[in-house]
Scaffold this motif. Structure first.
Motif, PDB file in Angstrom:
ATOM      1  N   GLU A  69       0.817  -1.220   0.000  1.00 54.29           N
ATOM      2  CA  GLU A  69       0.000   0.000   0.000  1.00 54.29           C
ATOM      3  C   GLU A  69       0.852   1.271   0.000  1.00 54.29           C
ATOM      4  OE1 GLU A  69      -3.588   2.186   2.534  1.00 54.29           O
ATOM      5  OE2 GLU A  69      -3.033   0.098   2.939  1.00 54.29           O
ATOM      6  N   GLU A  73       1.086   4.071  -3.118  1.00 52.96           N
ATOM      7  CA  GLU A  73       0.769   5.484  -2.916  1.00 52.96           C
ATOM      8  C   GLU A  73       1.953   6.370  -3.290  1.00 52.96           C
ATOM      9  OE1 GLU A  73      -0.436   5.932   1.103  1.00 52.96           O
ATOM     10  OE2 GLU A  73      -2.376   4.941   0.821  1.00 52.96           O
ATOM     11  N   LYS A  77       2.004   9.261  -6.273  1.00 51.15           N
ATOM     12  CA  LYS A  77       2.340  10.668  -6.067  1.00 51.15           C
ATOM     13  C   LYS A  77       3.535  11.087  -6.917  1.00 51.15           C
ATOM     14  CE  LYS A  77       0.443  10.894  -1.384  1.00 51.15           C
ATOM     15  NZ  LYS A  77       0.726  11.078   0.059  1.00 51.15           N
TER      16      LYS A  77
END
Length: 305
Positions: A69, A73, A77
């Protein structure tokens, strides 16, 4: 950050998704040994095997599952860094520092202020003292923009021509030169004393520069840095102040003053908006420059590096 090749994290992300060295190699267009060597380096970096070989293929360790996870992420980004920037002036929160003379403020900034507030209510304007070293001020970041009467010869300074300007002679109402129409003849212009409006730290006299060879015959009885400072000197004498046309238009709204076009020997000039390579690619720079140019002269929109 730890000394880890960030490309390894991309490979780890794909391994976590598909659980196969060969599939990741094909997906990324690299050799299988390359992915295997990368996995070995990742195991060393995380001090964990990450994957355990079983009869059903590679099995994720608990550490690998914990990484899925946050790694996804982080990469998401990172992708945002390379997307085209979307610019909305209504969301802009910043300050523009603009070096300008009195005339630059009157002719350029003041007419544009209402539109700036309408399109970008989060923007504030700081007007700075104009100096002859505007290129260094732009390069250092002391100023974001400069409003100037000339375009500098500097490869790092960008410019937009805003509008043409002419010179107008302002004098007290009832002045001997005020009753006639048309431009003041040069000989009559030179018969009267003058209040010079200076700019910059060096107190430069733009009209003397524009007059060229005729400047020596002009009798200057006072030099002041502000247009409003000339009022008291003009009101009690027959002196003339030669000012930009847009400034003269604002002054003669007061019945105490009258104006006539300056002699034909004083050539027209232009206002320029200047900025530096430092901010050229900032979307807010493009927005601000276009707005100022549109307000000054909607028909004149010349972008020149």
């Amino acid at each position: 950050m730890p000394p880890v090749d960030l490309n390894l994290l991309v490979i780890l992300h794909h391994l976590l998704q598909v659980g196969s060295v060969s599939l990741v190699a094909r997906r990324l267009g690299v050799s299988q040994p390359t992915v295997s060597r990368s996995l070995a380096r990742l195991r060393e970096a995380f001090d964990d095997p990450l994957f355990i070989r079983t009869n059903k293929g590679l099995q994720l360790t608990q550490r690998a599952e914990d990484l899925m996870e946050p790694l996804g992420e982080w990469l998401g980004k990172a992708d945002l860094l390379f997307l085209p920037r979307r610019f909305d002036p209504s969301l802009l929160e910043r300050q523009f520092r603009i070096a300008a003379t009195d005339s630059g403020f009157t002719a350029v900034l003041a007419p544009a202020f209402a539109r700036i507030r309408d399109e970008a209510p989060g923007v504030s304007i700081v007007v700075q003292h104009y100096c002859e070293l505007e290129a260094s001020a732009l390069a250092s970041g002391r100023s974001d923009f400069v409003i100037s009467g000339y375009r500098p010869d500097d490869s790092m300074t960008y410019s937009r021509r805003l509008a043409a300007e002419t010179s107008v002679c302002v004098m007290r109402a009832g002045h001997p030169l005020g009753g006639a129409a048309g431009a003041i003849p040069l000989d009559r212009y030179l018969d009267y004393p003058h209040v010079a409006l200076t700019v910059g730290d060096g107190a430069a006299d733009p009209i003397a520069h524009l007059l060229g060879k005729h400047a020596a015959a002009r009798r200057v009885i006072a030099s002041v840095p502000y247009f409003h400072a000339a009022h008291a000197l003009l009101e009690a004498t027959d002196a003339i102040a030669t000012v930009p046309g847009r400034v003269a238009a604002a002054m003669v709204a007061d019945p105490r003053w009258t104006a006539r076009p300056a002699p034909a020997e004083i050539p027209p000039y232009a206002y320029w908006l200047l900025w530096h390579e430092r901010i050229r690619r900032d979307p807010s720079t493009e927005w601000f420059v276009d707005l100022i140019a549109a307000v000054c002269n909607p028909a004149l929109n010349l972008s020149t590096p």
